[in-house]
Design an enzyme around this catalytic site. Structure first.
Site, PDB file in Angstrom:
ATOM      1  N   SER A 135      42.820  48.063  42.168  1.00  9.55           N
ATOM      2  CA  SER A 135      42.690  46.924  42.932  1.00  9.55           C
ATOM      3  C   SER A 135      43.930  46.497  43.025  1.00  9.55           C
ATOM      4  CB  SER A 135      42.142  45.860  41.663  1.00  9.55           C
ATOM      5  OG  SER A 135      42.375  44.526  42.083  1.00  9.55           O
ATOM      6  N   HIS A 184      40.101  48.892  45.917  1.00  6.45           N
ATOM      7  CA  HIS A 184      39.351  47.745  45.407  1.00  6.45           C
ATOM      8  C   HIS A 184      39.894  46.336  45.932  1.00  6.45           C
ATOM      9  CE1 HIS A 184      36.255  45.647  42.766  1.00  6.45           C
ATOM     10  NE2 HIS A 184      37.266  44.807  42.378  1.00  6.45           N
ATOM     11  N   ASP A 227      39.787  42.273  45.990  1.00  9.40           N
ATOM     12  CA  ASP A 227      39.167  41.292  45.507  1.00  9.40           C
ATOM     13  C   ASP A 227      39.443  40.004  46.344  1.00  9.40           C
ATOM     14  OD1 ASP A 227      38.055  42.085  42.887  1.00  9.40           O
ATOM     15  OD2 ASP A 227      40.376  42.558  42.471  1.00  9.40           O
ATOM     16  N   MET A 276      38.439  36.349  46.896  1.00  9.76           N
ATOM     17  CA  MET A 276      38.154  34.914  46.012  1.00  9.76           C
ATOM     18  C   MET A 276      38.465  33.728  46.892  1.00  9.76           C
ATOM     19  SD  MET A 276      40.250  35.597  42.348  1.00  9.76           S
ATOM     20  CE  MET A 276      40.232  37.587  41.863  1.00  9.76           C
ATOM     21  N   HIS A 299      34.910  43.518  46.916  1.00  6.60           N
ATOM     22  CA  HIS A 299      34.244  42.696  45.750  1.00  6.60           C
ATOM     23  C   HIS A 299      34.391  41.214  45.932  1.00  6.60           C
ATOM     24  CE1 HIS A 299      34.664  41.303  41.228  1.00  6.60           C
ATOM     25  NE2 HIS A 299      33.683  40.963  41.686  1.00  6.60           N
ATOM     26  N   MET A 302      34.092  37.682  45.505  1.00  4.47           N
ATOM     27  CA  MET A 302      33.805  36.645  44.369  1.00  4.47           C
ATOM     28  C   MET A 302      33.762  35.179  45.279  1.00  4.47           C
ATOM     29  SD  MET A 302      36.208  38.209  41.703  1.00  4.47           S
ATOM     30  CE  MET A 302      37.030  39.321  42.947  1.00  4.47           C
ATOM     31  N   MET A 325      31.250  43.183  35.215  1.00  5.91           N
ATOM     32  CA  MET A 325      32.672  42.557  34.891  1.00  5.91           C
ATOM     33  C   MET A 325      32.859  42.707  33.446  1.00  5.91           C
ATOM     34  SD  MET A 325      33.931  41.682  37.752  1.00  5.91           S
ATOM     35  CE  MET A 325      35.261  41.259  37.092  1.00  5.91           C
ATOM     36  N   GLY A 353      38.302  36.213  38.590  1.00  8.33           N
ATOM     37  CA  GLY A 353      39.408  35.348  38.903  1.00  8.33           C
ATOM     38  C   GLY A 353      40.846  35.763  38.759  1.00  8.33           C
ATOM     39  N   GLY A 398      44.736  41.430  34.995  1.00  8.87           N
ATOM     40  CA  GLY A 398      45.773  41.044  33.774  1.00  8.87           C
ATOM     41  C   GLY A 398      45.143  40.753  32.311  1.00  8.87           C
ATOM     42  N   ASP A 411      34.863  46.496  35.746  1.00  9.45           N
ATOM     43  CA  ASP A 411      36.022  45.846  36.582  1.00  9.45           C
ATOM     44  C   ASP A 411      36.796  45.051  35.647  1.00  9.45           C
ATOM     45  OD1 ASP A 411      37.891  44.558  38.160  1.00  9.45           O
ATOM     46  OD2 ASP A 411      36.374  43.813  39.639  1.00  9.45           O
ATOM     47  N   GLY A 412      37.802  45.065  35.086  1.00 15.96           N
ATOM     48  CA  GLY A 412      38.655  44.151  34.315  1.00 15.96           C
ATOM     49  C   GLY A 412      39.405  44.756  33.059  1.00 15.96           C
ATOM     50  N   SER A 448      46.358  45.864  36.932  1.00 24.01           N
ATOM     51  CA  SER A 448      47.478  46.125  36.161  1.00 24.01           C
ATOM     52  C   SER A 448      47.907  47.385  35.958  1.00 24.01           C
ATOM     53  CB  SER A 448      47.313  45.087  35.150  1.00 24.01           C
ATOM     54  OG  SER A 448      46.800  43.884  35.249  1.00 24.01           O
TER      55      SER A 448
HETATM   56  C1  DX5 Z   1      39.177  40.128  38.426  1.00 20.97           C
HETATM   57  C2  DX5 Z   1      39.161  41.223  39.523  1.00 20.97           C
HETATM   58  C3  DX5 Z   1      39.717  42.486  39.145  1.00 20.97           C
HETATM   59  C4  DX5 Z   1      41.101  42.480  38.683  1.00 20.97           C
HETATM   60  C5  DX5 Z   1      41.159  43.600  37.658  1.00 20.97           C
HETATM   61  O1  DX5 Z   1      38.558  39.028  38.938  1.00 20.97           O
HETATM   62  O2  DX5 Z   1      37.703  41.278  39.912  1.00 20.97           O
HETATM   63  O3  DX5 Z   1      39.506  43.474  40.171  1.00 20.97           O
HETATM   64  O4  DX5 Z   1      41.868  42.812  39.674  1.00 20.97           O
HETATM   65  O5  DX5 Z   1      42.595  43.567  37.152  1.00 20.97           O
HETATM   66  P1  DX5 Z   1      42.830  44.273  35.844  1.00 20.97           P
HETATM   67  O6  DX5 Z   1      42.829  45.716  36.097  1.00 20.97           O
HETATM   68  O7  DX5 Z   1      44.577  43.777  35.814  1.00 20.97           O
HETATM   69  O8  DX5 Z   1      42.293  43.807  34.954  1.00 20.97           O
HETATM   70 ZN    ZN Z   2      37.222  43.101  41.504  1.00 19.18          ZN
END
Ligand code: DX5
Ligand code: ZN
Length: 216
Positions: free
Chosen positions: A6, A31, A33, A35, A64, A66, A138, A143, A146, A176-177, A199
């Site tokens: 990501s 990936h 993200d 938002m 992705h 959101m 998820m 959002g 980390g 994811d997450g 991360s």
């Molecule tokens: C959160 C994102 C994730 C995020 C994951 O809303 O959808 O893709 O980047 O990050 P880590 O791997 O740090 O949890």
């Molecule tokens: Zn994501």
């Protein structure tokens, strides 16, 4: 295992060299993200940023979204180079609308995924086993990067895997997450096909971390 790093966790003052490292790593997906500041309390990238990533990387663009208006934004991001658009179940009004959006994304030449947040029941995905290309579970509240992995994702992965096998579906399960070497292993054992990691990949040695996850 497919790994989808990501880019939310990139150090943006050093974008080009990190993407070059990613290009030479074992990752085959990237990936992205998106938002909108409404569906989640954070803002990230618009389509022009995706276009720039398309210029510097051939990795499969896993986008992705959101956002509250996936119908509008899926088209915008497909035009910018998305190869997979994954939208959220929670913003859709009905199963008919979800199917129509999947069909629209397919008609625009892109693959379609549906994502569920940690408190959404996995059974809502059942009607789409043979039409969606991917289901994104998820394992944190969407959002921010980390956050800590939520274990309730594992049961959802197991259930979904069983349904996918029973229905002869080719859909992939993505998580994811909070993915790292321990939680990634748990997801792999539960039946995940794609691991998203922000991360863990970008705060460590990019090539090494990617390889650890790919080998799961
Ligand atoms: C959160 C994102 C994730 C995020 C994951 O809303 O959808 O893709 O980047 O990050 P880590 O791997 O740090 O949890
Ligand atoms: Zn994501």
């Amino acid at each position: 295992m497919i790994v989808s790093p990501s880019v939310l966790s990139l150090d943006y003052s050093d974008t080009k060299s990190q993407i070059e490292e990613l290009n030479q790593s074992k990752a085959t997906w990237m990936h992205f993200d998106v938002m909108d500041g409404h569906f989640v309390p954070n803002l990230t990238f618009g389509p022009d940023i995706l276009k720039s990533f398309v210029k510097i990387s051939d990795l499969f663009k896993d986008v992705h979204i959101m956002v509250d208006d996936p119908d509008f934004f899926s088209e915008v991001f497909i035009k910018a180079g998305a190869e997979m658009i994954t939208f959220h179940y929670e913003v859709m009004d009905s199963d008919e609308d979800i199917q129509a959006l999947i069909d629209k994304i397919h008609a625009l030449g892109c693959k379609a995924g549906i994502s569920i947040k940690p408190n959404t029941d996995v059974s809502v995905l059942k009607p789409f086993l043979n039409s969606a290309d991917l289901f994104l579970i998820m394992s944190v509240e969407p959002g921010f990067g980390g956050q800590a992995f939520m274990e309730n994702a594992l049961d959802k992965i197991r259930t979904l895997k069983k349904w996918i096998c029973e229905s002869n579906s080719n859909a992939l399960i993505e998580v994811d997450g909070g993915i790292n070497e321990e939680t990634g292993r748990l997801c792999a054992e539960a039946g995940a096909d794609v691991l998203v990691a922000g991360s863990y990949v970008f705060k460590n040695d990019i090539k090494e971390a990617t390889e650890v996850l790919c080998n799961m």
